[in-house]
Design a protein around this motif. Structure first.
Motif, short mmCIF file in Angstrom:
data_model
loop_
_atom_site.label_atom_id
_atom_site.label_comp_id
_atom_site.label_asym_id
_atom_site.label_seq_id
_atom_site.Cartn_x
_atom_site.Cartn_y
_atom_site.Cartn_z
N SER A 13 -8.13 7.84 -8.17
CA SER A 13 -7.60 6.91 -9.73
C SER A 13 -5.55 7.59 -9.68
N ASP A 14 -5.43 8.88 -8.89
CA ASP A 14 -4.62 9.46 -8.83
C ASP A 14 -3.57 8.48 -7.42
N PHE A 15 -4.48 8.12 -6.78
CA PHE A 15 -3.63 7.68 -5.64
C PHE A 15 -3.17 6.52 -6.26
N ARG A 16 -4.62 5.40 -6.85
CA ARG A 16 -3.80 4.03 -7.12
C ARG A 16 -2.45 4.33 -8.04
N ARG A 17 -3.00 4.77 -9.64
CA ARG A 17 -2.04 4.80 -9.64
C ARG A 17 -0.12 4.77 -9.87
N VAL A 18 -0.31 6.36 -8.41
CA VAL A 18 1.13 6.74 -8.23
C VAL A 18 1.77 5.82 -7.53
N LEU A 19 0.43 5.88 -6.37
CA LEU A 19 0.64 4.50 -5.00
C LEU A 19 0.52 3.56 -5.17
N GLY A 20 -0.21 3.12 -5.18
CA GLY A 20 -0.54 1.70 -5.65
C GLY A 20 -1.78 0.96 -5.04
N LEU A 21 -2.42 1.68 -3.84
CA LEU A 21 -3.64 1.71 -3.10
C LEU A 21 -3.97 3.25 -3.22
N ALA A 22 -5.50 2.14 -2.79
CA ALA A 22 -6.85 3.50 -2.41
C ALA A 22 -6.83 4.52 -1.33
N PRO A 23 -7.08 5.75 -1.65
CA PRO A 23 -6.74 7.18 -0.46
C PRO A 23 -7.47 5.94 0.88
N ARG A 24 -8.91 5.32 0.24
CA ARG A 24 -9.63 4.92 2.30
C ARG A 24 -8.12 3.69 2.51
N ALA A 25 -8.06 2.83 1.73
CA ALA A 25 -6.83 1.83 2.27
C ALA A 25 -6.32 2.85 3.18
N TYR A 26 -5.44 3.01 2.19
CA TYR A 26 -4.02 4.00 2.62
C TYR A 26 -4.20 5.10 4.31
N ARG A 27 -5.15 5.90 4.19
CA ARG A 27 -5.76 5.61 6.12
C ARG A 27 -5.77 4.58 6.47
N ARG A 28 -6.57 4.10 5.97
CA ARG A 28 -6.83 2.68 7.25
C ARG A 28 -5.38 2.38 7.57
N ASP A 29 -4.35 1.92 6.79
CA ASP A 29 -2.68 1.62 7.49
C ASP A 29 -2.04 2.90 7.45
N ALA A 30 -2.34 3.65 7.75
CA ALA A 30 -1.65 4.99 8.46
C ALA A 30 -2.11 5.20 9.81
N GLU A 31 -3.48 5.04 10.23
CA GLU A 31 -4.22 5.17 11.31
C GLU A 31 -3.18 3.28 12.33
N SER A 70 5.93 6.64 -6.16
CA SER A 70 6.33 5.88 -4.62
C SER A 70 7.79 4.89 -5.12
N SER A 71 8.39 4.74 -4.01
CA SER A 71 9.59 4.20 -4.35
C SER A 71 9.53 3.78 -2.83
N HIS A 72 10.74 2.55 -2.85
CA HIS A 72 10.82 2.89 -0.93
C HIS A 72 11.91 2.37 -0.58
N ARG A 73 13.12 2.00 0.70
CA ARG A 73 14.42 2.56 0.31
C ARG A 73 14.85 1.46 2.09
N ASP A 74 14.70 0.14 1.68
CA ASP A 74 14.94 -0.54 2.73
C ASP A 74 16.68 -0.35 3.45
N LEU A 75 16.15 -0.06 5.05
CA LEU A 75 17.69 0.47 5.97
C LEU A 75 17.76 -0.99 6.44
N VAL A 76 18.68 -1.02 6.53
CA VAL A 76 19.92 -2.16 7.85
C VAL A 76 20.83 -2.02 8.31
N GLY A 77 20.80 -2.87 9.72
CA GLY A 77 22.38 -2.52 10.38
C GLY A 77 22.17 -0.65 10.70
N SER A 78 23.57 0.39 10.66
CA SER A 78 23.46 1.44 11.11
C SER A 78 24.39 1.93 9.59
#
Length: 271
Positions: A248-266, A80-88
């Motif tokens: 295990s796949d979720f944690r290794r690649v995304l850095g969080l558990a499926p349950r935590a991801y679902r909670r964050d998305a909701e 997983s990765s991220h980009r920070d957008l600023v300005g326009s």
């Protein structure tokens, strides 16, 4: 969130779609469909001091991306990765089919988790001029047309091997029952070794990595969009041995558990 997907509303590669800036996808012309899956165009205008973080799932494909500062070739990603957008700002990207990749880079594995400058000044000039069009919708259409014209002029028609690489991608993306490389090879009428070579040349990742990344995208999409489905059911449907393997796949690649991801998305107030 405004969005004119033109029939290509697949967002499996985005962790939190509600956090996207204004985002548009335009399908590639029919005569380029074997080389480019679609054109994608994010645009943003943020208040001073505000940062919009875009979090992305690993995606087993390459993109040619035009921005105000030039053109970059971005390779397949494995985490997983991220980009920070600023300005326009804005970007106009081309999601490349495997058939197009060897024309642009000799060894796509060298671009794994990287992006490098790509010399295409005429493409940069044409897209930049299009995006300066006062009518935003017309400008996006002109930008996509400029990308299509550039691809048509510089990317050769796919040969038999390139079309087989596209078929490999289509099978992996579209058939969730494929969870092993030998299954993929059998469906392609090929050998495991030949599929490995094909994936190396046209994707830049081992085929098993590509399979697992697509399944992880599907898992994230289902967890995000269907709060009622059990995590164990998602794991079973996507070929994981059990819920623990998916977690295990979720944690290794995304850095969080499926349950935590679902909670964050909701809980995301922008969802």
């Amino acid at each position: 969130m405004p969005d004119d997907d033109h029939g290509v509303a697949d967002r499996r590669g985005v962790l939190y779609p509600a956090r996207l800036p204004t985002f548009h996808r335009i399908a590639a012309p029919v005569d380029l469909a074997a080389l480019v899956r679609w054109f994608w165009i994010p645009e943003w205008r943020l208040e001073h001091g505000r940062i919009s973080r875009q979090q992305l799932l690993p995606f087993p494909a390459s993109n040619l991306v035009v921005g105000p500062d030039g053109v970059n070739l971005a390779g397949p990603t494995t985490s997983s990765s991220h980009r920070d957008l600023v300005g326009s700002g804005w970007a106009v990207g081309m999601l490349l089919r495997p058939a197009a990749v060897p024309t642009l880079v000799r060894d796509p594995s060298r671009l794994r988790d990287r992006e490098v400058p790509f010399h295409a000044p005429e493409l940069s000039a044409a897209v930049t001029a299009a995006m300066a069009t006062p009518d935003g919708s017309a400008g996006r259409e002109l930008a996509a047309a400029a990308c299509a014209a550039w691809c048509a002029a510089r990317l050769p028609p796919p040969d038999e091997e390139a079309l087989l690489a596209n078929a490999m991608e289509d099978l992996i993306a579209g058939d969730r029952d494929i969870v092993r490389v030998d299954q993929l090879a059998e469906r392609l009428g090929s050998t495991v070794r030949a599929v490995q070579r094909l994936s190396q040349r046209h994707v830049g990742l081992p085929p098993l990595t590509t399979i697992r990344r697509y399944r992880l995208q599907e898992a994230a999409q289902r967890l995000r969009e269907d709060p009622s489905v059990a995590i164990a059911q998602v794991a079973a449907d996507l070929g994981y041995a059990d819920q623990a393997h998916l977690s295990s796949d979720f944690r290794r690649v995304l850095g969080l558990a499926p349950r935590a991801y679902r909670r964050d998305a909701e809980a995301d107030p922008r969802g």
